[in-house]
Design a protein around this motif. Structure first.
Motif, PDB file in Angstrom:
ATOM      1  N   ARG A  97      -2.204 -12.263   9.560  1.00 56.03           N
ATOM      2  CA  ARG A  97      -2.340 -12.408   8.112  1.00 56.03           C
ATOM      3  C   ARG A  97      -2.257 -13.877   7.731  1.00 56.03           C
ATOM      4  O   ARG A  97      -1.577 -14.659   8.401  1.00 56.03           O
ATOM      5  CB  ARG A  97      -1.218 -11.650   7.398  1.00 56.03           C
ATOM      6  CG  ARG A  97      -1.064 -10.212   7.801  1.00 56.03           C
ATOM      7  CD  ARG A  97      -1.658  -9.238   6.866  1.00 56.03           C
ATOM      8  NE  ARG A  97      -1.149  -9.438   5.511  1.00 56.03           N
ATOM      9  CZ  ARG A  97      -1.773  -9.010   4.433  1.00 56.03           C
ATOM     10  NH1 ARG A  97      -2.890  -8.362   4.529  1.00 56.03           N
ATOM     11  NH2 ARG A  97      -1.274  -9.231   3.239  1.00 56.03           N
ATOM     12  N   GLN A  98      -2.927 -14.229   6.637  1.00 56.14           N
ATOM     13  CA  GLN A  98      -2.831 -15.615   6.170  1.00 56.14           C
ATOM     14  C   GLN A  98      -3.303 -15.748   4.739  1.00 56.14           C
ATOM     15  O   GLN A  98      -3.938 -14.859   4.185  1.00 56.14           O
ATOM     16  CB  GLN A  98      -3.639 -16.553   7.056  1.00 56.14           C
ATOM     17  CG  GLN A  98      -5.134 -16.509   6.852  1.00 56.14           C
ATOM     18  CD  GLN A  98      -5.850 -17.583   7.654  1.00 56.14           C
ATOM     19  OE1 GLN A  98      -5.353 -18.068   8.659  1.00 56.14           O
ATOM     20  NE2 GLN A  98      -7.019 -17.945   7.227  1.00 56.14           N
ATOM     21  N   HIS A 108      -1.227 -20.796   5.488  1.00 52.06           N
ATOM     22  CA  HIS A 108      -0.092 -20.279   6.250  1.00 52.06           C
ATOM     23  C   HIS A 108      -0.489 -18.964   6.903  1.00 52.06           C
ATOM     24  O   HIS A 108      -1.240 -18.180   6.328  1.00 52.06           O
ATOM     25  CB  HIS A 108       1.117 -20.065   5.334  1.00 52.06           C
ATOM     26  CG  HIS A 108       2.333 -19.627   6.069  1.00 52.06           C
ATOM     27  ND1 HIS A 108       2.894 -20.372   7.093  1.00 52.06           N
ATOM     28  CD2 HIS A 108       3.105 -18.510   5.960  1.00 52.06           C
ATOM     29  CE1 HIS A 108       3.947 -19.742   7.564  1.00 52.06           C
ATOM     30  NE2 HIS A 108       4.103 -18.611   6.888  1.00 52.06           N
ATOM     31  N   TRP A 110       1.010 -15.542   9.426  1.00 49.74           N
ATOM     32  CA  TRP A 110       2.144 -14.763   9.902  1.00 49.74           C
ATOM     33  C   TRP A 110       1.606 -13.441  10.426  1.00 49.74           C
ATOM     34  O   TRP A 110       0.396 -13.229  10.473  1.00 49.74           O
ATOM     35  CB  TRP A 110       3.169 -14.542   8.781  1.00 49.74           C
ATOM     36  CG  TRP A 110       2.664 -13.700   7.663  1.00 49.74           C
ATOM     37  CD1 TRP A 110       2.807 -12.348   7.499  1.00 49.74           C
ATOM     38  CD2 TRP A 110       1.884 -14.141   6.543  1.00 49.74           C
ATOM     39  NE1 TRP A 110       2.179 -11.932   6.360  1.00 49.74           N
ATOM     40  CE2 TRP A 110       1.599 -13.016   5.757  1.00 49.74           C
ATOM     41  CE3 TRP A 110       1.390 -15.377   6.133  1.00 49.74           C
ATOM     42  CZ2 TRP A 110       0.847 -13.088   4.583  1.00 49.74           C
ATOM     43  CZ3 TRP A 110       0.651 -15.452   4.969  1.00 49.74           C
ATOM     44  CH2 TRP A 110       0.392 -14.319   4.207  1.00 49.74           C
ATOM     45  N   GLU A 112       1.978  -8.954  10.705  1.00 51.76           N
ATOM     46  CA  GLU A 112       2.525  -7.698  10.208  1.00 51.76           C
ATOM     47  C   GLU A 112       2.227  -6.632  11.250  1.00 51.76           C
ATOM     48  O   GLU A 112       1.108  -6.535  11.757  1.00 51.76           O
ATOM     49  CB  GLU A 112       1.917  -7.322   8.861  1.00 51.76           C
ATOM     50  CG  GLU A 112       2.485  -8.143   7.738  1.00 51.76           C
ATOM     51  CD  GLU A 112       1.996  -7.733   6.364  1.00 51.76           C
ATOM     52  OE1 GLU A 112       1.424  -6.625   6.212  1.00 51.76           O
ATOM     53  OE2 GLU A 112       2.189  -8.524   5.430  1.00 51.76           O
ATOM     54  N   ARG A 119       6.998  -7.370   8.704  1.00 55.66           N
ATOM     55  CA  ARG A 119       6.445  -8.725   8.748  1.00 55.66           C
ATOM     56  C   ARG A 119       7.256  -9.561   9.743  1.00 55.66           C
ATOM     57  O   ARG A 119       8.479  -9.449   9.833  1.00 55.66           O
ATOM     58  CB  ARG A 119       6.521  -9.335   7.353  1.00 55.66           C
ATOM     59  CG  ARG A 119       5.935 -10.706   7.257  1.00 55.66           C
ATOM     60  CD  ARG A 119       5.913 -11.252   5.838  1.00 55.66           C
ATOM     61  NE  ARG A 119       7.100 -10.972   5.056  1.00 55.66           N
ATOM     62  CZ  ARG A 119       7.146 -10.152   4.016  1.00 55.66           C
ATOM     63  NH1 ARG A 119       6.080  -9.518   3.618  1.00 55.66           N
ATOM     64  NH2 ARG A 119       8.266  -9.969   3.353  1.00 55.66           N
ATOM     65  N   ASP A 121       7.321 -13.642  10.555  1.00 57.26           N
ATOM     66  CA  ASP A 121       6.843 -14.996  10.283  1.00 57.26           C
ATOM     67  C   ASP A 121       7.653 -15.943  11.160  1.00 57.26           C
ATOM     68  O   ASP A 121       8.790 -16.288  10.853  1.00 57.26           O
ATOM     69  CB  ASP A 121       7.007 -15.338   8.807  1.00 57.26           C
ATOM     70  CG  ASP A 121       6.391 -16.677   8.442  1.00 57.26           C
ATOM     71  OD1 ASP A 121       6.064 -17.459   9.357  1.00 57.26           O
ATOM     72  OD2 ASP A 121       6.242 -16.935   7.238  1.00 57.26           O
ATOM     73  N   PHE A 124       8.725 -19.206   9.201  1.00 56.77           N
ATOM     74  CA  PHE A 124       9.110 -18.985   7.803  1.00 56.77           C
ATOM     75  C   PHE A 124       9.835 -20.185   7.194  1.00 56.77           C
ATOM     76  O   PHE A 124       9.820 -20.382   5.995  1.00 56.77           O
ATOM     77  CB  PHE A 124       9.999 -17.747   7.672  1.00 56.77           C
ATOM     78  CG  PHE A 124      11.431 -17.973   8.096  1.00 56.77           C
ATOM     79  CD1 PHE A 124      12.390 -18.287   7.152  1.00 56.77           C
ATOM     80  CD2 PHE A 124      11.794 -17.902   9.427  1.00 56.77           C
ATOM     81  CE1 PHE A 124      13.707 -18.521   7.537  1.00 56.77           C
ATOM     82  CE2 PHE A 124      13.107 -18.128   9.825  1.00 56.77           C
ATOM     83  CZ  PHE A 124      14.065 -18.442   8.881  1.00 56.77           C
ATOM     84  N   TYR A 139       3.897 -13.694   0.441  1.00 60.47           N
ATOM     85  CA  TYR A 139       3.169 -12.927   1.451  1.00 60.47           C
ATOM     86  C   TYR A 139       2.192 -11.935   0.830  1.00 60.47           C
ATOM     87  O   TYR A 139       1.148 -11.641   1.416  1.00 60.47           O
ATOM     88  CB  TYR A 139       4.148 -12.172   2.351  1.00 60.47           C
ATOM     89  CG  TYR A 139       5.029 -13.060   3.183  1.00 60.47           C
ATOM     90  CD1 TYR A 139       4.518 -13.780   4.263  1.00 60.47           C
ATOM     91  CD2 TYR A 139       6.382 -13.179   2.899  1.00 60.47           C
ATOM     92  CE1 TYR A 139       5.333 -14.593   5.041  1.00 60.47           C
ATOM     93  CE2 TYR A 139       7.207 -13.990   3.672  1.00 60.47           C
ATOM     94  CZ  TYR A 139       6.674 -14.695   4.732  1.00 60.47           C
ATOM     95  OH  TYR A 139       7.477 -15.494   5.496  1.00 60.47           O
ATOM     96  N   ASN A 140       2.530 -11.422  -0.343  1.00 58.74           N
ATOM     97  CA  ASN A 140       1.673 -10.446  -0.997  1.00 58.74           C
ATOM     98  C   ASN A 140       0.292 -11.014  -1.331  1.00 58.74           C
ATOM     99  O   ASN A 140      -0.648 -10.264  -1.580  1.00 58.74           O
ATOM    100  CB  ASN A 140       2.337  -9.907  -2.271  1.00 58.74           C
ATOM    101  CG  ASN A 140       2.595 -11.003  -3.287  1.00 58.74           C
ATOM    102  OD1 ASN A 140       3.115 -12.073  -2.956  1.00 58.74           O
ATOM    103  ND2 ASN A 140       2.268 -10.745  -4.536  1.00 58.74           N
ATOM    104  N   GLY A 142      -1.471 -12.799   0.797  1.00 61.63           N
ATOM    105  CA  GLY A 142      -2.186 -12.991   2.046  1.00 61.63           C
ATOM    106  C   GLY A 142      -3.214 -11.910   2.321  1.00 61.63           C
ATOM    107  O   GLY A 142      -3.207 -10.848   1.702  1.00 61.63           O
TER     108      GLY A 142
END
Length: 176
Positions: A97-98, A108, A110, A112, A119, A121, A124, A139-140, A142
């Motif tokens: 995810r990014q 950024h 990370w 999931e 999640r 990261d 982080f 994060y939401n 991404g």
């Protein structure tokens, strides 16, 4: 500087504890010890040889001077993790995810977990405010992106921490 290094070490332990307490769906799906692998990744972020190879020189100096050792490693760390932790049939266990060019964050990446949604990261702690406090990452905002692009730095990074990445990727592709 010592305070910043100590803060990095505390963040590393926090991440190890978090990873160690992930759900059974995460822990049972992996051929490697999650906590030990987190530690290896975090130690690698501090390694000057790995830093020089992976990071842009200007960023390397800035990040090191502030003990932001994980800064600049989010993509390579997430990419390697997603490609070494796969199920026995070769399917991905982690979604890459990014977000890109988001306000003060830039780009950024990370992970999931595909079944549990948990999640992870690994970097982080790279976003801090002017007081040295961690900034909450949105994060939401991404998106899931494909993690099957060519990434030569992944081989260097993984090999540097003792993972035979080329062999792992080869075996994983044969399982599909």
């Amino acid at each position: 500087m010592q305070d910043k290094i100590q803060k990095y070490d505390i963040a590393t332990q926090k991440l190890i504890n978090y990873a160690s307490n992930m759900s059974a769906a995460v822990v049972q799906s992996t051929p490697y010890d999650i906590a030990e692998t987190v530690k290896r990744f975090r130690d690698a972020f501090r390694n000057p040889n790995i830093r020089r190879h992976i990071l842009n020189n200007d960023f390397e100096e800035l990040y090191s001077s502030h003990a932001l050792f994980s800064a600049g490693f989010c993509v390579v760390a997430s990419y390697v993790w997603a490609n070494i932790f796969v199920s026995s049939d070769g399917s991905k266990q982690w979604a890459f995810r990014q977000f890109r060019n988001l306000r003060n964050y830039g780009t950024h990446a990370w992970l999931e977990h595909v079944r549990s949604g948990e999640r992870l990261d690994l970097t982080f702690d790279q976003f801090v405010d002017e007081h040295g406090e961690y900034i909450d990452i949105p994060y939401n905002l991404g998106e899931t992106v494909r993690g099957d692009f060519e990434f030569p730095d992944a081989f260097y990074f993984a090999d540097s921490i003792g993972l035979e990445y080329g062999e792992i990727v080869r075996k994983n592709s044969l399982m599909r």
